[in-house]
Enzyme design. Structure first.
Site, short mmCIF file in Angstrom:
data_model
loop_
_atom_site.label_atom_id
_atom_site.label_comp_id
_atom_site.label_asym_id
_atom_site.label_seq_id
_atom_site.Cartn_x
_atom_site.Cartn_y
_atom_site.Cartn_z
N LYS A 1 -28.78 -2.78 -3.00
CA LYS A 1 -29.03 -1.35 -2.73
C LYS A 1 -29.30 -0.61 -4.03
CE LYS A 1 -25.83 2.56 -1.99
NZ LYS A 1 -25.78 3.03 -3.29
N ARG B 1 -28.48 10.13 -4.82
CA ARG B 1 -28.63 10.47 -6.24
C ARG B 1 -29.96 9.96 -6.79
NH1 ARG B 1 -24.82 12.07 -9.34
NH2 ARG B 1 -25.19 10.74 -11.13
N CYS C 1 -21.92 9.57 -3.06
CA CYS C 1 -20.53 9.53 -2.58
C CYS C 1 -19.65 10.48 -3.40
CB CYS C 1 -19.99 8.12 -2.71
SG CYS C 1 -20.87 7.02 -1.60
N ASP D 1 -17.38 -0.77 -7.87
CA ASP D 1 -17.69 -0.83 -6.43
C ASP D 1 -17.01 -2.00 -5.74
OD1 ASP D 1 -20.70 -0.06 -7.80
OD2 ASP D 1 -19.68 1.32 -6.46
#
Ligand code: EPZ
Length: 446
Positions: free
Chosen positions: A32, A106, A130, A321
């Site tokens: 992603k 973003r 987020c 992450d």
């Protein structure tokens, strides 16, 4: 007062009955946090670019829509994971249209460099992303100014940037190895007049794949061991054909799910080089993995899971992450685990529902790790201590952000009894077809 009933979109709630090990095979496609940037890079060249191994996630559609608003032709073949972009014609988008896309991601800020090269100006909507910290873009704007752009925050709902005389090379140092600011600089410098030196840069695998794409397009970029990129501006760039690297965040998320649910998951497409730090921690906790040419099998070999001390950092450290999904597995480990989150100041919000489900997690303002980080002596609870094992009980959960949301899903799958996970469409942003994958792994969901 008329009672306003907020009817929740039933599509947005996932009913989960936990306690079943996840077992089976799933396929993970491209990263992603790479494919969206590679799509923006296509904007630099008046020609056709083809990107392969693209996952079917919301971020891809947001970037496609934004490209189309600028007159670019984009074809997304979700089934085959191929995105074809023809950026021969680029035009300024209507501010009102761009605004409709504001607050969704973003990525738009990365349009700045390419649009300045193609059109001499850009309008960037307010950014989304987020809620895991302030998410400032000061490094991005500073970089653009140093390269010769004029940045006006004239709109309350966006930023207007112009570069009437074009961009020129500059010597830039990042105060922190920001992934986005590194990508911002590279996307703007490849066609800036002269040389650009970027020190203190991020060197994540997703960034190195973006450098590979830019090199295919005709750029001149080198990176030194001291995190310094050197770019020589070139006049012309052409379209590229590229296959994305695998999403190491999604792969690690499913690995954490296997550990937490005592399961056994083969993640097709997962690759070792980008996941080595995660694999070391996974093994220290007591997880088992087997690496093949087709992917990586992650399973819980039985026995007790062991607690670990983790400190997130920029690449090649333990990725920020990766920690949210893994924390759920740590609630099932015997003893005290520690996570010192040094990348984002506010990334433990997701632990609250876990505590409500029965986990024992305490948050601290102190830097509970081997190195003091930027949030030391500031009012951020950026360290967590997790005590286990604690049985989790199913309950109603509201998804806070993308990675925290996936950790809530894992918690619901680990818990005894039913949970209703609300706001799960947020997870579609970064986990392609996760409902289908959960069903393939035998999860009891509806
Ligand atoms: C990228 O975000 C990823 N997102 C994030 O993944 C990832 O967690 C992050 O990099 C770190 O690896 C995408 O690529 C779309 P940063 P980015 O700039 O680029 C500070 C996910 O779930 N900073 O490296 O926004 C910032 O506040 C997402 O897939 C500034 O201070 O991250 C943060 O503390 C979450 N000023 C730190 O740098 C700036 O101008 C790291 O941010 C920019 C950043």
């Amino acid at each position: 007062m008329k009672e306003v009933r907020v009817t929740e979109d039933t599509e947005d709630v996932l009913h989960v009955v936990g306690g079943k090990p996840l077992e089976g095979t799933i396929k993970v496609r491209g990263a992603k946090n790479f494919v969206s940037k590679a799509m923006v890079a296509a904007l630099l060249a008046p020609g056709v670019s083809v990107l392969r191994n693209v996952p079917e996630i919301r971020d891809v559609h947001v970037v496609s829509d934004l490209l189309r608003l600028h007159g670019v032709e984009v074809d997304v073949d979700g089934h085959n994971g191929v995105v074809t972009i023809d950026a021969t014609h680029v035009q300024l988008a209507d501010v009102a249209d761009v605004d409709t896309l504001s607050g969704s991601s973003r990525i738009p800020i990365l349009f700045s460099g390419p649009l300045l090269h193609r059109l001499g100006e850009a309008f960037i909507p307010q950014l989304g992303g987020c809620n895991i910290g302030g998410r400032p873009i000061d490094f991005h704007l500073e970089t653009l100014r140093k390269l010769g752009a004029h940045v006006d925050k004239e709109h309350q709902d966006g930023i207007h940037i112009t570069a009437p005389d074009g961009l020129h090379g500059a010597k830039i140092h990042l105060p922190y190895p920001s992934v986005g600011a590194t990508e911002q600089t590279l996307l703007a410098a490849v066609q800036a007049e002269g040389r650009t030196e970027l020190s203190g840069a991020a060197t994540e695998p997703e960034i190195m794949d973006l450098v590979a794409v830019l090199q295919k397009m005709g750029a001149l970029i080198s990176v030194d061991v001291d995190r310094t990129f050197r770019v020589e501006g070139v006049k012309e760039l052409k379209g590229y054909t590229h296959t994305s690297l695998t999403d190491r965040i999604e792969s690690a998320s499913w690995a954490s799910a296997a550990l937490a649910t005592h399961g056994d998951i083969f993640v097709k497409g997962a690759t070792q080089p980008e996941m080595m730090t995660f694999l070391n921690v996974f093994r220290k906790i007591g997880g088992a993995f087997d690496i093949t040419d087709q992917g990586i099998r992650f399973w819980h070999p039985g026995g007790n899971l062991k607690p670990v001390a983790i400190e997130t950092d920029v690449h090649p450290g333990f990725m920020t992450d990766w920690q949210q999904p893994l924390v759920v597995a740590l609630t099932q480990a015997n003893g005290l685990s520690i996570v010192h989150e040094t990348v984002y100041e506010n990334r433990f919000g997701f632990t609250k529902p876990l505590v409500q489900m029965g986990a024992t997690i305490q948050l601290y303002r102190e830097c509970l790790g081997s190195l003091p980080c930027r949030f030391q002596q500031r009012n951020y609870k950026h360290s967590a201590v997790i005590f286990g094992p604690t049985p989790l009980e199913g309950r109603d959960i509201d998804v806070p952000d993308l990675r925290g949301g996936f950790s809530h899903l894992i918690a619901a799958l680990t818990a005894n009894g039913p949970s209703d996970v609300h706001g799960i469409s947020l997870i579609d942003r970064g986990y392609a077809d996760f409902r289908g994958k959960l069903e393939a792994l035998g999860a009891d969901i509806s």
